[in-house]
Design an enzyme around this catalytic site. Structure first.
Site, PDB file in Angstrom:
ATOM      1  N   HIS A  99      49.313  46.501  48.439  1.00 38.57           N
ATOM      2  CA  HIS A  99      49.414  47.934  48.688  1.00 38.57           C
ATOM      3  C   HIS A  99      48.014  48.548  48.901  1.00 38.57           C
ATOM      4  O   HIS A  99      47.782  49.259  49.872  1.00 38.57           O
ATOM      5  CB  HIS A  99      50.118  48.555  47.480  1.00 38.57           C
ATOM      6  N   ASN A 113      38.077  15.803  50.705  1.00 36.35           N
ATOM      7  CA  ASN A 113      37.922  14.357  50.887  1.00 36.35           C
ATOM      8  C   ASN A 113      38.784  13.573  49.914  1.00 36.35           C
ATOM      9  O   ASN A 113      39.380  12.561  50.259  1.00 36.35           O
ATOM     10  CB  ASN A 113      36.459  13.984  50.646  1.00 36.35           C
ATOM     11  N   GLU A 163      53.517  43.731  51.709  1.00 35.24           N
ATOM     12  CA  GLU A 163      53.871  44.762  50.744  1.00 35.24           C
ATOM     13  C   GLU A 163      55.388  44.985  50.742  1.00 35.24           C
ATOM     14  O   GLU A 163      56.013  45.090  49.681  1.00 35.24           O
ATOM     15  CB  GLU A 163      53.139  46.060  51.111  1.00 35.24           C
TER      16      GLU A 163
END
Lengths: 678, 127
Positions: free
Chosen positions: A53, A406, A75
């Site tokens: 918001h 990795n 939202e």
């Protein structure tokens, strides 16, 4: 064109935006942990909603349309979620995590290029799909009429609070109305104490302030609390406050909804389920790191002025007539020195932040990458509270991300391969941080396949990085993975949006004055150990001389200084070494390492050796003389010196003389590499 | 005397934006509160000519603050502006019913906020 207001607002927006996204990320991790249990702290979802918001409002104001559009949709989805119209299921959670990644990318782009021009269609489509898949109608309005809460209370409830009230009714919890008066002078602490106590046994649905009987000196609050506990229990919490009155709110039982069976759906509501999340008055201030850097430089310069004063007092003392004056100066400088140390510690402390901040970010990355790679990975962290300089932490994020990436791509095997090898299907990556003296150690350990030293060697020969007949120890071979151009599978990382190879990861860590070590066991896994200095800002250093040049060596890398007769230096396999307490210590001559002109130090009767090293690796650095110990502020060196191995930066001494600061980690490497080459 | 204005809003960037919009309008003394709770603490400290508040805030929400201010003998006359996003239409309606004088939706237009502030300040001090 941005006006200066807008520019300032954008900088603020970036800082606040990052903070909001960080908060959403943490809440998502909590949400994921709680997804199996029937009761999830509603404040977690509401917190995420509030974040989206705020972000939407801010980006809308500043014209970042992509951020605004995505956070707007997010939202909406979160609103449905917090109002109970959308059920929290794994696909919803995945969608939230993915949206967060996209938002992070957008904010990063704004920070780097000032615009949020990245595609968001995929993210929007995912939200759309989730919303369409599962939206329940809410039949809440009628329920509200059945409870005897006065309209005066109902009319100040936000939509969300109304929903929480109803959710409590649906769960068949007790509802209590608590009325309490506080003194105007101390109400904040009192209310905080009360709400903390109540949060442990239930949910505070609303806290309604009113003027009360004596508006001049007092303030009254009406709280509505939902709880599984009987009234006595609630009374025991509020009885500490004299003025508290409690009343149970009755409501008609909810039809066609099964009462919750305590055994499966309703675990006891305890403090572990309802972490109290009471924010008091804001007590923190956000400070731009640039301002702190500036403060640090000022402190550094003050310390240098103090050193000059001290040196002058020394001279003054030698003049006997001035002994009284010298003493009084001396005392003043002593006080100055103590206060400066305090100031320095204070500024340093402000810069320290817990490393947990990046751990949380990494948590999300592991989640996403392991999902993409079809691997099952448990990510465990410890030592989140370990503090490091903010600058170090920021520079550390990318290397750590790469090491972990990795580990997921090449370290941990697929579940099938693991099972075939007699391992658990789920692999583990452990990230640990702890402090050791002036250093922070960060370890990344995984229980994957381990690194195949033979393959590394083959690959390095194939790429022409080593000669076919070159003999190397296992450790040296492992270190080949840090050479630029070693890795083939290097592509631009989707997560960070930047291509970072192992060589860059290592370089970043070296630039921070740190070292990285690998330890691997075929079939068992690999351990990466990163050793870092706690701060980069002001450090004590040993000042040395070599020919007519002055150098500073960070004291945290120095273990001892030796002055030895020339004869004690031996030559083994063309390398100069000394025997130090039974161990062989390789030597380098600073003059030769930097090709400094002047008389050769080999001709000196006595050799000055600085024993330096980090962790287990040590070397002796031969210089001409030890001069002093001083606090220095390391500054970046100019373009001409950048990239010379062995130089970490420059500093100014008390007499304004500029000197170079040695990078001990790089010198050690240089020494070992030379040894290999020869 | 410069008007004293209280801004209640949990986002610091939004507070700064509102403040700079007001400062562009007139010389004013601005006090900022990061939550409804903080606003309650600050209110008795000085007399405000105008309050600008968000609704969606942790702890004491904006509606509760509006209700408190508008029922309080000392503050009930203080003009109050709600600044919220269009998402909170229901909440905003409630706020107006509780006595808020006007509302502005986020993202707001600087001129809209300025004219609302100008009108309310003028109404409050008819001189």
């Amino acid at each position: 064109m941005m006006d200066s207001n807008q520019q300032k607002a954008t900088i603020e927006f970036l800082a606040e935006g990052e903070e909001i996204l960080e908060g959403i990320g943490n809440n998502l991790v909590h949400l994921e942990e709680g997804i199996g249990s029937a009761r999830i702290n509603p404040e977690i979802i509401n917190g995420i909603f509030r974040g989206a918001h705020s972000l939407k409002g801010l980006s809308g104001m500043l014209g970042f349309t992509k951020v605004s559009e995505l956070s707007h949709n997010l939202e909406n989805m979160l609103d449905s979620l917090r109002l109970g119209k959308l059920k929290l299921a794994p696909p919803v959670l995945d969608c939230l995590f993915e949206s967060l990644d996209t938002l992070n990318g957008l904010i990063l782009k704004i920070g780097e290029e000032g615009n949020d021009d990245l595609p968001i269609e995929d993210a929007l489509a995912r939200i759309e799909a989730v919303l369409h898949a599962d939206t329940e109608g809410a039949q809440e309005e009628s329920l509200l009429k059945t409870c005897n809460i006065s309209p005066a209370v109902i009319e100040v409830l936000t939509e969300y609070e109304e929903h929480r009230l109803l959710a409590n009714i649906e769960q068949g919890d007790h509802l209590y109305k608590i009325r309490i008066s506080f003194d105007l002078a101390t109400f904040d602490q009192d209310l905080q104490k009360l709400t903390a106590g109540l949060s442990e046994i239930g949910e505070i649905i609303t806290t309604l302030p009113s003027t009360g009987d004596s508006p001049e000196s007092g303030i009254q609050f009406t709280l509505i609390v939902g709880s599984q506990e009987e009234q006595e229990k609630v009374v025991s919490v509020i009885s500490a406050f004299e003025s508290a009155e409690i009343e149970e709110i009755n409501y008609a039982p909810v039809k066609d909804s099964e009462p919750p069976t305590p055994t499966e759906t309703a675990p006891a509501r305890g403090s572990e389920n309802f972490v109290s999340d009471i924010k008091g008055l804001t007590r923190t201030v956000r400070v731009d790191i640039g301002k702190l850097d500036h403060l640090m430089n000022v402190v550094g310069e003050l310390i240098q002025s103090k050193d000059i004063l001290k040196a002058n007092i020394k001279t003054l003392r030698q003049a006997e007539a001035q002994a009284g004056l010298a003493n009084s100066f001396h005392q003043a400088v002593e006080v100055l020195e103590r206060k400066l140390t305090e100031l320095q510690d204070g500024v340093l402390e402000v810069r320290m932040i817990p490393i947990g901040q990046i751990f949380n970010r990494l948590n999300r990355i592991v989640r996403k990458l392991s999902h993409d790679a079809g691997k099952q990975i448990r990510f465990a962290t410890s030592g989140e509270d370990t503090e490091l300089d903010k600058m170090v932490i920021e520079e550390l994020a990318d290397p750590l991300m790469h090491i972990i990436r990795n580990a997921i791509d090449h370290g941990i095997e697929t579940p099938e391969v693991r099972k075939a090898a007699g391992k658990q299907a789920e692999g583990t990556i452990e990230l640990r941080a702890y402090q050791e003296g002036n250093h922070v150690i960060i370890e990344v350990e995984e229980d994957g396949a381990g690194i195949d030293v033979k393959k590394i060697r083959e690959k390095a020969i194939e790429k022409g990085l080593v000669e076919e007949d070159e003999s190397m120890t296992e450790e040296e071979t492992l270190n080949l993975i840090f050479l630029p151009g070693f890795s083939t599978a290097e592509k631009v990382s989707e997560v960070s949006g930047r291509g970072v190879g192992m060589d860059v990861a290592k370089k970043n860590i070296t630039l921070l004055g740190g070292m990285i070590d690998i330890d691997t066991e075929p079939g068992e896994g690999t351990l990466f150990t990163i050793t870092l200095p706690i701060t980069l800002a002001i450090i004590p250093a040993l000042i040395v001389q070599c020919t007519d040049q002055i150098f500073a060596i960070p004291l945290n890398a120095v273990t001892e200084n030796l002055i030895l007769p020339r004869q004690s230096i031996q030559t083994i396999e063309q390398r100069e070494v000394i025997k130090l307490r039974g161990r062989t210590l390789p030597l380098i001559r600073l003059q030769e390492a930097f090709r400094l002109p002047g008389d050769n130090s080999r001709s000196m009767e006595k050799s000055h050796i600085v024993v330096a090293g980090l962790a287990e690796k040590k070397i002796g650095i031969i210089v001409d003389d030890f001069l002093d110990k001083q606090e220095i502020v390391i500054k970046a060196v100019g373009r001409t010196l950048k990239g010379i191995p062995g130089i970490a930066g420059a500093t100014e001494l008390g007499d304004k003389q500029a000197v170079l600061v040695l990078d001990v980690g790089a010198l050690i490497e240089e020494a070992t590499r030379k040894a290999v080459a020869e | 005397m410069n008007p004293c204005i209280l801004i209640v809003e949990d986002s610091s960037t939004m507070r700064a934006l509102i403040a700079s919009t007001l400062e562009d309008l007139c010389d004013c003394d601005i006090t900022e509160a990061a939550s409804g709770f903080e606003a309650l603490k600050i209110l008795p400290a000085r007399q405000f000519d105008l309050i600008i508040t968000d609704i969606n805030m942790p702890d004491i929400n904006g509606l509760e603050l509006v209700n408190f201010v508008k029922k309080h003998p000392t503050y009930s006359k203080t003009p109050l502006i709600i600044v919220t996003t269009e998402k909170s239409a229901e909440d905003r309606k409630k706020g107006m019913a509780l006595g808020a004088d006007t509302y502005i939706t986020k993202p707001f237009d600087a001129e809209d906020l300025q004219s609302a502030v100008k009108t309310l300040l003028k109404e409050a001090s008819p001189s």
